[in-house]
Design an enzyme around this catalytic site. Structure first.
Site, PDB file in Angstrom:
ATOM      1  N   LYS A   1       0.811  -1.215   0.000  1.00 62.48           N
ATOM      2  CA  LYS A   1       0.000   0.000   0.000  1.00 62.48           C
ATOM      3  C   LYS A   1       0.846   1.268   0.000  1.00 62.48           C
ATOM      4  CE  LYS A   1      -3.625  -2.633   0.347  1.00 62.48           C
ATOM      5  NZ  LYS A   1      -4.464  -2.911  -0.828  1.00 62.48           N
TER       6      LYS A   1
ATOM      7  N   TYR B   1     -13.359 -13.656   2.168  1.00 61.41           N
ATOM      8  CA  TYR B   1     -12.295 -12.738   2.589  1.00 61.41           C
ATOM      9  C   TYR B   1     -11.920 -12.957   4.048  1.00 61.41           C
ATOM     10  CZ  TYR B   1      -9.998  -8.386   3.933  1.00 61.41           C
ATOM     11  OH  TYR B   1      -9.114  -7.474   4.422  1.00 61.41           O
TER      12      TYR B   1
ATOM     13  N   TYR C   1      -3.884 -12.143   2.394  1.00 64.02           N
ATOM     14  CA  TYR C   1      -3.557 -11.781   1.017  1.00 64.02           C
ATOM     15  C   TYR C   1      -2.455 -12.674   0.427  1.00 64.02           C
ATOM     16  CZ  TYR C   1      -6.318  -7.600   1.938  1.00 64.02           C
ATOM     17  OH  TYR C   1      -7.335  -6.751   2.258  1.00 64.02           O
TER      18      TYR C   1
END
Length: 330
Positions: free
Chosen positions: A48, A263, A289
């Site tokens: 990120k 998720y 992830y």
């Protein structure tokens, strides 16, 4: 260069290294490399930060004094937004919901929530069904009536501006390929909010590469929804760059075979992948992830998707604080 007209707040210390995984390469029969975006420094690192270089840059150019972003309770993006905001001198507010149905103490208090507190972010704790974006927009409007200059950052930092971070990373990878004297047959990543995949695909388009070599493993939604969202971000980013090109849906390489129940829900393949990389190479994946994406890479190799002797690059996107939140999963 394509990116020069966009304001940037540097958050990385230069290109992240590419390392060969010697033991796993010998075991698996492919030349397996990792790009260490988990070593990007600030806030314990992660992918990120590449997006936030452009997002914080835009916020500072707009003279913002406050940044608000949204995510799930254990959001890596939220943690890194708080870290980048601290470095830039911005007040940070995080609007987080409980999208993952976990209520154990480690998930509630360890990992990213602990770091968010240390970083001084103001956290708005919402239930799982809450609309975080609507809440963030209302909060931004309230702060603006008080005279604050607010920059609203999207889920995962995955706006067109945020996607520029990985479009530029595609150029970095090309330069490293030249330095190493190899070409990667595949680049493997997790695809959550779509920005990392969209950015790398845009970079391949910009530099006349092959977008299909970037293989994303969906970890947030099923493949159809992920494809639609990622293609939309690719189009938005190309328009932002004023590039008259497009990416056909057939050239967006996506798989959702590792999503599992949904998720943030652990799978046996994710656990095995995390343990495999730790015990073979001393490197850590996160459970949400990169753990699922690396599980997808291992499955692809086993099924013959990649061939013996090919050069495969796995992007280590960070998120290691999540391991401490998912202690019970291991």
């Amino acid at each position: 260069m394509f990116f020069d007209r966009f304001p940037v707040r540097p958050l990385l210390d230069g290109p992240t290294p590419i390392q060969r995984l010697d033991r796993l390469s010998d075991r698996l029969g492919v030349n397996l490399f990792v790009k260490r975006d988990d070593l990007s420094g600030l806030g314990l690192g992660g992918n990120k930060l590449r997006k936030l270089e452009f997002l914080i840059g835009e916020a500072l150019a707009a003279q913002a004094d406050t940044i608000i972003t949204v995510g799930a309770w254990q959001s890596n993006h939220a943690r890194l937004t708080a870290a980048a905001a601290a470095k830039a001198g911005l007040h940070c507010e995080l609007v987080l919901n409980h999208a993952v149905e976990r209520d154990d103490d480690a998930y509630a208090h360890n990992g990213n929530p602990l770091l968010n507190e240390l970083l001084g972010a103001l956290v708005h704790d919402l239930p799982g069904a809450a609309d975080t974006l609507a809440y963030a927009q209302a909060r931004a409007a309230q702060l603006r009536t008080e005279g604050r200059r607010v920059y609203l950052c999207p889920l995962g930092g995955s706006s067109a501006v945020g996607c520029l971070g990985y479009a530029r990373a595609a150029l970095e990878i090309r330069e490293q390929e030249a330095d190493l004297g190899i070409a990667f047959d595949g680049i493997v990543i997790p695809n959550g909010s779509g920005g990392t995949h969209a950015g790398l695909a845009v970079g391949e388009v910009l530099f006349d590469g092959n977008p299909a070599r970037v293989r994303g493993h969906a970890v947030l939604r099923g493949v159809d929804a992920t494809r639609e969202i990622t293609l939309g971000k690719i189009g938005e980013t190309l328009r932002l760059l004023q590039v008259d090109k497009d990416l056909p849906a057939s050239r967006l390489n996506l798989c959702d075979g590792q999503l599992g129940p949904g998720y943030g829900q652990p799978t046996d393949a994710m656990r095995a992948a995390v343990i495999t990389l730790a015990r073979a190479e001393g490197l850590f994946l996160d459970p949400v992830y990169s753990g699922k994406a690396f599980a997808g890479l291992l499955a692809d190799i086993e099924m013959g998707y990649y061939h013996r002797g090919q050069n495969i690059l796995f992007v280590m996107t960070g998120g290691v604080p999540g391991l401490f939140a998912y202690r019970s999963a291991f």
